[in-house]
Design a protein around this motif. Sequence first.
Motif, mmCIF file in Angstrom:
data_model
loop_
_atom_site.group_PDB
_atom_site.id
_atom_site.type_symbol
_atom_site.label_atom_id
_atom_site.label_comp_id
_atom_site.label_asym_id
_atom_site.label_seq_id
_atom_site.Cartn_x
_atom_site.Cartn_y
_atom_site.Cartn_z
ATOM 1 N N SER A 1 121.801 -66.960 -51.683
ATOM 2 C CA SER A 1 120.675 -67.268 -50.803
ATOM 3 C C SER A 1 120.702 -66.367 -49.563
ATOM 4 N N PHE A 2 119.615 -65.661 -49.331
ATOM 5 C CA PHE A 2 119.488 -64.830 -48.134
ATOM 6 C C PHE A 2 119.683 -65.641 -46.867
ATOM 7 N N VAL A 3 119.076 -66.812 -46.798
ATOM 8 C CA VAL A 3 119.136 -67.611 -45.580
ATOM 9 C C VAL A 3 120.552 -68.122 -45.319
ATOM 10 N N PHE B 1 122.387 -65.184 -43.933
ATOM 11 C CA PHE B 1 121.951 -64.866 -42.580
ATOM 12 C C PHE B 1 122.567 -65.831 -41.574
ATOM 13 N N THR B 2 122.544 -67.122 -41.905
ATOM 14 C CA THR B 2 123.073 -68.122 -40.981
ATOM 15 C C THR B 2 124.576 -67.970 -40.807
ATOM 16 N N GLU B 3 125.288 -67.728 -41.910
ATOM 17 C CA GLU B 3 126.732 -67.499 -41.827
ATOM 18 C C GLU B 3 127.029 -66.270 -40.972
ATOM 19 N N ILE C 1 124.807 -57.540 -45.475
ATOM 20 C CA ILE C 1 124.723 -58.972 -45.780
ATOM 21 C C ILE C 1 123.276 -59.446 -45.799
ATOM 22 N N VAL C 2 122.488 -59.008 -44.825
ATOM 23 C CA VAL C 2 121.137 -59.529 -44.621
ATOM 24 C C VAL C 2 120.078 -58.786 -45.433
#
Length: 471
Positions: A344-346, A349-351, A389-390
């Motif tokens: 999951s991209f989100v 991103f949050t990590e 990562i993003v």
Amino acid sequence: MHNSRSKSTSAYFNPNSPASMELLSRYRSKFKQGSTDEIVPDCAGTLSTVEIIKLAAEKFINFSTQRSNGYTMFTHPYGSSAFTSLSIDDMREVELVFQLLTAAERVARKQFETASKLLIRCGCVASDGGTPVERLVYYLCEALQNRIGKETGIPVPTKPNKLGLKNENPMAMGTNPTFLACHQALPFNQVLQFCGIQAIIDQVGTSSKVHLIDIHIRSGVQWTAMMQALIDRKSEITLLKLTAFATSSDVQKVEETGKRLESFAKTLSLPFLFKILVLSDITEVKEEQFEVQDDEAVAVYCQVILRTMISKPQSLENLMRAIRRINPLVIVVAEVEANHNSTSFVNRFTEALFFYGAFFDCLEACMSRDDVHRGIVEGVHLADGMKNIVAYEGDKRVSRSVNINTWRLFFTRFEMVEIELSESCLYQANLVLQQFSCASSCTLESNGKCLIVGWKGTPLHSLSTWKFDQE
């Protein structure tokens, strides 16, 4: 080692989706400060970067909840008493991260035009030379813009590096001035290295012949401490052999490392043999290439290198099979403690937001803002990690750190058992940490039998030790 859960990216940051609330809410209990109500400024009156992020996440959650219920953000913009005592600067930074989260939400929902406008707004405040929050947002904006470019097929113009630098091979990091400057300024590497060395000493015992296999030698500075420790033992050491992995492009740098270690060993009158194992690809490594002798006590050292093989599982599995065949007394594994491998991209991103937020906060505490080496670390190495990562998916996404529990599952497949770190190991870690002025902010915690090294409660690295179960 890929995340087995597969959901569409839009399911996570959709304001009408409970998954979006759960994703950011879980960070309230992930760190020591379990609630935003417990967030308090430090003695200097400022909040940490991670605390700013948590407050921004709180605002984002409340805003999303209100929006899904038909309200606007102006009805109830903040949901925690922690906001009432914020300074103007802290409030500005909370708003900046809130805008970044909103932009990431729009990217996940493929609303690229709106996302681009939000990122431009962030860019007016963010800076690669400002506060840790401003620097973090600056580079994550770049990463999101790159993702938009890849999704839309419209290339994003490359910004000129203010330092005029190009990215470097991570394998070469150990011998350049930036790596050495960070090694001296930041506590993480030294804590991990000295603790790892003690773990090896604990396992090789009084063996007269010790064979170290370093999968990612870098500067090799940790082995000078190992040499000194072996000399200080009561039992005689008749040979210390060090086998270092190298690619064809890194042979010269590894040779230089070997010469420095040979010179140091000579000053101690320590019998020392340095060998380079040149591999074009890790899949080539064979048991016989290690040249292990029956009377040698063998230890394998892997510092922040296994993560680079997660995107190439065949290489990683082949390495573990080859190591298993030589049956070392101990395998020391130092790794990044984060989950950057979600499909999951989100999630990624949050990590990344929290992980790099803590790292930027540490750099702020340990190095001056105009330090050229800090600029290189942030603008080249950390920025490239965040971008990968993003912005990337599939085989092009090579930055795939996973946490210790994922490593445990992987190592179990090879019948590896975890060794508990001794009191001497933990003593060494604490002793090294006390040499740094930022010692109170660097946290050492146990996770089962391993050590987690973090910054103000945010996990950044893990150190674990292993052996093969031969029964």
